[in-house]
Motif scaffolding. Structure first.
Motif, mmCIF file in Angstrom:
data_model
loop_
_atom_site.group_PDB
_atom_site.id
_atom_site.type_symbol
_atom_site.label_atom_id
_atom_site.label_comp_id
_atom_site.label_asym_id
_atom_site.label_seq_id
_atom_site.Cartn_x
_atom_site.Cartn_y
_atom_site.Cartn_z
ATOM 1 N N UNK A 244 -63.333 5.507 -54.271
ATOM 2 C CA UNK A 244 -62.711 5.685 -52.970
ATOM 3 C C UNK A 244 -62.327 7.118 -52.682
ATOM 4 N N UNK A 245 -61.734 7.311 -51.506
ATOM 5 C CA UNK A 245 -61.342 8.650 -51.071
ATOM 6 C C UNK A 245 -60.101 9.119 -51.819
ATOM 7 N N UNK A 246 -59.952 10.434 -51.876
ATOM 8 C CA UNK A 246 -58.772 11.022 -52.511
ATOM 9 C C UNK A 246 -57.581 10.903 -51.571
ATOM 10 N N UNK A 247 -56.429 10.469 -52.113
ATOM 11 C CA UNK A 247 -55.222 10.281 -51.333
ATOM 12 C C UNK A 247 -54.031 10.865 -52.073
ATOM 13 N N UNK A 248 -52.969 11.142 -51.335
ATOM 14 C CA UNK A 248 -51.747 11.650 -51.923
ATOM 15 C C UNK A 248 -50.829 10.506 -52.330
ATOM 16 N N UNK A 249 -50.036 10.753 -53.385
ATOM 17 C CA UNK A 249 -49.121 9.735 -53.846
ATOM 18 C C UNK A 249 -47.904 10.341 -54.505
ATOM 19 N N UNK A 250 -46.905 9.498 -54.698
ATOM 20 C CA UNK A 250 -45.702 9.846 -55.445
ATOM 21 C C UNK A 250 -45.567 8.861 -56.590
ATOM 22 N N UNK B 222 -39.491 19.185 -46.805
ATOM 23 C CA UNK B 222 -39.640 18.622 -48.155
ATOM 24 C C UNK B 222 -38.426 17.754 -48.492
ATOM 25 N N UNK B 223 -37.243 18.251 -48.142
ATOM 26 C CA UNK B 223 -36.012 17.514 -48.428
ATOM 27 C C UNK B 223 -35.949 16.213 -47.621
ATOM 28 N N UNK B 224 -36.308 16.301 -46.351
ATOM 29 C CA UNK B 224 -36.274 15.115 -45.488
ATOM 30 C C UNK B 224 -37.205 14.028 -46.011
ATOM 31 N N UNK B 225 -38.412 14.402 -46.381
ATOM 32 C CA UNK B 225 -39.377 13.416 -46.876
ATOM 33 C C UNK B 225 -38.907 12.824 -48.207
ATOM 34 N N UNK B 226 -38.372 13.648 -49.081
ATOM 35 C CA UNK B 226 -37.894 13.134 -50.364
ATOM 36 C C UNK B 226 -36.765 12.115 -50.160
ATOM 37 N N UNK B 227 -35.837 12.440 -49.288
ATOM 38 C CA UNK B 227 -34.744 11.499 -49.021
ATOM 39 C C UNK B 227 -35.272 10.188 -48.462
ATOM 40 N N UNK B 228 -36.271 10.278 -47.598
ATOM 41 C CA UNK B 228 -36.845 9.067 -47.036
ATOM 42 C C UNK B 228 -37.538 8.228 -48.099
ATOM 43 N N UNK B 229 -38.249 8.865 -49.010
ATOM 44 C CA UNK B 229 -38.910 8.123 -50.086
ATOM 45 C C UNK B 229 -37.878 7.418 -50.955
ATOM 46 N N UNK B 230 -36.768 8.103 -51.235
ATOM 47 C CA UNK B 230 -35.691 7.469 -52.008
ATOM 48 C C UNK B 230 -35.175 6.228 -51.279
ATOM 49 N N UNK B 231 -34.979 6.339 -49.971
ATOM 50 C CA UNK B 231 -34.528 5.181 -49.198
ATOM 51 C C UNK B 231 -35.518 4.024 -49.315
ATOM 52 N N UNK C 260 -39.700 11.489 -58.831
ATOM 53 C CA UNK C 260 -40.610 11.382 -57.685
ATOM 54 C C UNK C 260 -41.572 12.573 -57.577
ATOM 55 N N UNK C 261 -42.406 12.779 -58.595
ATOM 56 C CA UNK C 261 -43.386 13.866 -58.519
ATOM 57 C C UNK C 261 -44.556 13.510 -57.596
ATOM 58 N N UNK C 262 -45.129 14.523 -56.981
ATOM 59 C CA UNK C 262 -46.263 14.354 -56.074
ATOM 60 C C UNK C 262 -47.576 14.580 -56.813
ATOM 61 N N UNK C 263 -48.586 13.838 -56.409
ATOM 62 C CA UNK C 263 -49.912 14.012 -56.985
ATOM 63 C C UNK C 263 -50.979 13.516 -56.040
#
Length: 401
Positions: free
Chosen positions: A29-35, A75-84, A19-22
């Motif tokens: 289009x506009x620049x957006x964040x993603x995993x 960071x940990x909370x968001x990562x766990x949520x993405x995994x869920x 789950x790397x961030x980029x």
């Protein structure tokens, strides 16, 4: 390990173990964040707008910087949520529309670089360079085993993978004195970079045991180098124009938490280091790096053998009170092993240009020619026998202007 429902993501280096961030852009289009998950990118702005992830709006920004400032707990909370979201079937209907094939996006610079520092932490690389640049003298300078040597680079010339690399021009030594022109000894440096999240106040120090409180994650680095410009300019103050024209980074930043299973004991240090560099649990990262030159695999540098660890580098960087800023990038320095096929620069691979190598197309090289492409990739061990992918950093050399 938790099973991911995203098609094709399981059993790849980019499953939920990574789950790397980029940052990305679709068409104009506009620049957006993603995993990254498998061969898709999860639109984090879309996820936050739908209240699927709560990050105070940080994931709706165009770069990672606002998210980086939030610190380890968030960071940990968001990562766990993405995994869920990517493993629990109940979320599939909401998340699937936010998954975009990587083939449909352009990957862009994921964070705004505050400062850039490059270290010199491989004993094998430093010894090789000493033998090539300073024949007949000691391989290592007297200070090398006492502190992680580094130099302050130019943040404005850190560019994302895929950005064209224009051959630099500068002064070079000749038998008739200095001359000016394009570099004829253009090189790479395969490195690992560390991205700072939480800043510090001017005057504060970061001890070795606080490394993970400030560093968000890891990205691959190619610190392009003009060896002829470097050789003429680097004494007595070190690298300058021979390094500052371009430093390429991967579009993906891998969180430290994805590398929990990649830490291994670091090499013993002799003589003992000063107190501020000591580590109760001295560890390095077991990263397997691959360097390809025009599609030919030419080297496999091992990161686990680096003499100075990332925690020591950060401690040394701040021991004088220098402040950290969100988005600061510091790189390991060239990663080189004991064998010729484990070196992280072409200076070493061709031994200063005296031993050309043959590529798969039959051509021979000493240093980079216009049109050459270099790609650096890396992986790390993950949980339950999985592999963590660190993406790639690629650059193609363009003629001098």
């Amino acid at each position: 390990m938790t099973t991911c429902w995203v098609p094709g993501a399981a059993d790849t280096p980019y499953g939920v173990q990574t789950l790397p961030y980029g940052a990305f852009r679709r068409s104009e289009g506009e620049q957006r964040l993603g995993v990254r998950i498998g061969d898709f990118v999860l639109d984090l702005r879309g996820a936050e707008d739908a209240d699927l992830i709560l990050a105070g709006g940080a994931l709706s920004e165009s770069t990672l910087n606002a998210f980086l400032t939030l610190g380890r707990a968030q960071w940990t909370t968001v990562r766990r949520r993405i995994v869920e979201l990517l493993t629990e079937a109940e979320h599939r209907a909401a998340i699937e529309p936010l998954l975009i094939p990587l083939a449909e996006v352009d990957l862009v610079m994921p964070f705004t670089v505050g400062d850039y520092v490059d270290f010199y932490s491989s004993e094998q690389h430093a010894s090789n360079v000493g033998q090539i640049f300073r024949p007949g003298q000691p391989l290592l300078t007297p200070n090398w085993r006492h502190l992680p040597i580094g130099y302050h680079g130019r943040a404005g010339t850190v560019v994302v993978s895929g950005t064209p690399i224009v051959r630099p021009s500068g002064q070079r030594r000749s038998s008739d004195g200095p001359v000016f022109g394009p570099s004829g000894r253009l090189d790479i440096e395969a490195e690992v970079g560390f991205v700072v999240g939480v800043p510090t106040v001017l005057g504060d120090r970061v001890p070795t045991d606080r490394f993970a409180d400030h560093v968000f994650g890891v990205t691959l680095v190619n610190d392009w180098s003009a060896r002829d410009i470097q050789a003429w300019e680097y004494q007595p103050l070190g690298p300058f124009l021979g390094k500052s024209f371009a430093t390429s980074v991967s579009p993906w930043v891998v969180p430290l938490e994805a590398l929990d299973h990649a830490w291994v004991p670091a090499p013993a240090q002799d003589p003992p280091v000063l107190d501020y560099l000591r580590e109760d649990d001295r560890r390095g990262l077991d990263l397997s790096i691959v360097v390809e030159w025009n599609g030919t695999r030419v080297s496999e540098p091992p990161f686990a053998g680096m003499y100075w660890t990332p925690a020591q580098q950060l401690a040394h960087l701040t021991v004088n009170g220098a402040s950290l800023r969100t988005g600061d990038l510091y790189a390991s320095g060239t990663v080189s092993g004991a064998r010729r096929d484990q070196v992280g620069s072409f200076l070493e691979l061709t031994w200063g240009g005296t031993e050309p190598i043959k590529l798969d197309d039959g051509s021979e090289r000493t240093f980079l020619e216009d049109g050459d492409t270099v790609t650096i990739t890396a992986t790390a061990p993950g949980p339950a026998g999985s592999t963590v992918g660190l993406g790639d950093v690629t650059g193609t050399v363009h003629p001098a202007r």
